[in-house]
Motif scaffolding. Structure first.
Motif, PDB file in Angstrom:
ATOM      1  N   SER A 132     -18.123  -3.246  -9.996  1.00 55.39           N
ATOM      2  CA  SER A 132     -17.968  -2.758  -8.626  1.00 55.39           C
ATOM      3  C   SER A 132     -19.215  -3.058  -7.796  1.00 55.39           C
ATOM      4  CB  SER A 132     -17.675  -1.258  -8.621  1.00 55.39           C
ATOM      5  OG  SER A 132     -18.708  -0.537  -9.255  1.00 55.39           O
ATOM      6  N   VAL A 133     -20.395  -2.959  -8.401  1.00 56.07           N
ATOM      7  CA  VAL A 133     -21.633  -3.275  -7.688  1.00 56.07           C
ATOM      8  C   VAL A 133     -21.707  -4.777  -7.396  1.00 56.07           C
ATOM      9  CG1 VAL A 133     -24.157  -3.410  -7.907  1.00 56.07           C
ATOM     10  CG2 VAL A 133     -22.951  -1.311  -8.534  1.00 56.07           C
ATOM     11  N   LYS A 134     -21.344  -5.591  -8.384  1.00 55.22           N
ATOM     12  CA  LYS A 134     -21.375  -7.040  -8.170  1.00 55.22           C
ATOM     13  C   LYS A 134     -20.430  -7.446  -7.044  1.00 55.22           C
ATOM     14  CE  LYS A 134     -22.485  -8.030 -13.009  1.00 55.22           C
ATOM     15  NZ  LYS A 134     -21.989  -8.533 -14.304  1.00 55.22           N
ATOM     16  N   ASN A 135     -19.228  -6.866  -7.043  1.00 52.08           N
ATOM     17  CA  ASN A 135     -18.291  -7.169  -5.963  1.00 52.08           C
ATOM     18  C   ASN A 135     -18.809  -6.678  -4.616  1.00 52.08           C
ATOM     19  OD1 ASN A 135     -16.028  -8.654  -7.012  1.00 52.08           O
ATOM     20  ND2 ASN A 135     -15.404  -6.834  -8.151  1.00 52.08           N
ATOM     21  N   ALA A 136     -19.484  -5.533  -4.624  1.00 54.64           N
ATOM     22  CA  ALA A 136     -20.057  -5.007  -3.376  1.00 54.64           C
ATOM     23  C   ALA A 136     -21.152  -5.921  -2.848  1.00 54.64           C
ATOM     24  CB  ALA A 136     -20.602  -3.595  -3.612  1.00 54.64           C
ATOM     25  N   LEU A 137     -21.958  -6.483  -3.741  1.00 52.97           N
ATOM     26  CA  LEU A 137     -23.015  -7.404  -3.333  1.00 52.97           C
ATOM     27  C   LEU A 137     -22.431  -8.652  -2.675  1.00 52.97           C
ATOM     28  CD1 LEU A 137     -25.360  -7.192  -6.463  1.00 52.97           C
ATOM     29  CD2 LEU A 137     -25.798  -6.233  -4.195  1.00 52.97           C
ATOM     30  N   ILE A 138     -21.397  -9.222  -3.302  1.00 53.46           N
ATOM     31  CA  ILE A 138     -20.764 -10.420  -2.745  1.00 53.46           C
ATOM     32  C   ILE A 138     -20.113 -10.106  -1.409  1.00 53.46           C
ATOM     33  CG2 ILE A 138     -18.867 -12.059  -3.081  1.00 53.46           C
ATOM     34  CD1 ILE A 138     -19.505 -12.038  -6.062  1.00 53.46           C
ATOM     35  N   SER A 139     -19.447  -8.949  -1.332  1.00 52.95           N
ATOM     36  CA  SER A 139     -18.779  -8.552  -0.089  1.00 52.95           C
ATOM     37  C   SER A 139     -19.779  -8.328   1.031  1.00 52.95           C
ATOM     38  CB  SER A 139     -17.967  -7.280  -0.328  1.00 52.95           C
ATOM     39  OG  SER A 139     -17.338  -6.848   0.857  1.00 52.95           O
ATOM     40  N   ALA A 140     -20.871  -7.647   0.716  1.00 55.57           N
ATOM     41  CA  ALA A 140     -21.875  -7.363   1.746  1.00 55.57           C
ATOM     42  C   ALA A 140     -22.522  -8.637   2.268  1.00 55.57           C
ATOM     43  CB  ALA A 140     -22.943  -6.425   1.177  1.00 55.57           C
ATOM     44  N   ALA A 141     -22.667  -9.640   1.379  1.00 56.97           N
ATOM     45  CA  ALA A 141     -23.329 -10.881   1.776  1.00 56.97           C
ATOM     46  C   ALA A 141     -22.370 -11.909   2.353  1.00 56.97           C
ATOM     47  CB  ALA A 141     -24.043 -11.477   0.569  1.00 56.97           C
TER      48      ALA A 141
END
Length: 361
Positions: free
Chosen positions: A22-31
């Protein structure tokens, strides 16, 4: 190992670190992309990742000093024969892109051609009875003629499904951890030429109790429908069944006697709307398709005489029978039956098995 684009490399790189999915997906989404995260990592990481994960960020930043880390990562996968397929790439399961919190990378080893076919899930408990193991193998082999069989990697029902599929066109085994899990179960048992083994986890991630439910979600996502071959009252196979039902996919279960603890979950599924399946034919009929075995049977019977068709139908139901039983079943006198059987032998439809018994080829 093929050449990857910059975005694909960024997905593989990011997935190598021990952050939650979930954190990895959040990082990609935020960027707005994995490469953009690398470019703007300091600001994005500070706003997205918890403070207790800052050590991981330091490792990530250090790994970007040069390409040594990435080259080592790809080399380790290459040594194990594992292909990483980022979510943005061709070959990634389309069904996995649609699940909640989708994997960043799909790691696979084996017969990748199986991904191109429609799929059907077959799972069961570790405590599958021996007679059900045999039936599961038989059904999985026949199902694999029309679908790629998808199952887990546990002993019992899963192993029987994969073994049966391997006798046909092959099956897909979805792991609950990384490929290190195969070391404990014995990778020598794996048929990488016939089957495909896949996981969302990097190599060294151990299978934990909570990871099986997620694995079952990914299993259910792949199948057009599913068969539960064995399940106790609290079997993990029932979790897969619930995911199939939630997705409104056809759900089948083997029936059991009321006294069988190994089948109480299956009986409960049938009571609550799952289709009762005693064989592959029951499944094909509900799905509105024909098996290769059925097609071959139609080819064989197309040129039979009426009397020969009576015998064929009787043997198809019984498996094998002696001459006297066939005479009673078909209504043909024994003297006539012998001549018809001889003609069917010549056509390669049946054979004599000794003791005055005959069976279909």
């Amino acid at each position: 190992m093929r050449n990857f684009s910059a975005e694909e490399r960024a997905y593989i790189w990011l997935d190598a670190f021990p952050l939650s999915l979930s954190v990895k997906n959040a990082l990609i989404s935020a960027a707005g992309g994995a490469v953009n995260f690398i470019k703007n990592r300091a600001e994005i990481f500070q706003n997205t990742v918890k403070a207790d994960e800052s050590g991981v960020y330091n490792d990530m930043a250090q790994s970007l000093q040069d390409d040594t880390f990435y080259k080592s990562l790809i080399a380790s996968l290459d040594r194990e024969g594992i292909t990483p397929i980022p979510r943005i790439s061709d070959g990634f399961f389309e069904e996995w892109r649609e699940v909640e919190n989708p994997p960043l990378v799909q790691y696979e080893k084996g017969n990748a051609a199986l991904k191109k076919r429609e799929k059907f899930v077959i799972v069961g408990s570790r405590r599958t009875p021996p007679e059900t193991m045999k039936r599961t193998q038989s059904v999985a082999e026949e199902i694999s003629g029309a679908f790629t069989v998808v199952t887990g990697n546990a002993d019992g029902g899963d192993s029987a499904a994969l073994a049966g599929a391997a006798k046909g066109k092959g099956g897909i085994s979805v792991l609950a951890g990384g490929f290190c899990c195969l070391e404990s179960t014995g990778s020598a048992k794996c048929d990488f030429e016939k089957n495909l083994y896949v996981t969302e986890h990097t190599y060294s991630v151990a299978a934990r109790k909570f990871s099986y439910e997620r694995r079952n979600l990914l299993l259910a996502a792949l199948g057009k429908g599913g068969l539960i071959v064995s399940a106790g009252e609290k079997s993990g196979a029932l979790i897969t069944a619930e995911f199939l039902k939630s997705a409104k996919k056809p759900l089948f279960a083997f029936p059991y006697s009321p006294e069988s603890a190994a089948g109480r979950g299956c009986n409960a599924l049938i009571k609550n709307g799952a289709y009762l399946a005693e064989n592959a034919r029951d499944i094909f009929e509900k799905l509105g398709c024909a098996s290769e075995k059925s097609a071959q049977a139609e080819d064989k019977t197309a040129k039979l005489t009426d009397d020969e068709k009576k015998i064929y139908a009787a043997l198809e139901s019984a498996g094998k029978a002696n001459i006297n039983a066939l005479a009673h079943e078909t209504g043909l006198p024994v003297w006539k039956l012998s001549g018809v059987i001889a003609a069917m032998e010549v056509k390669g439809v049946l054979l004599r098995t000794g003791g005055n018994f005959v069976s279909l080829v």
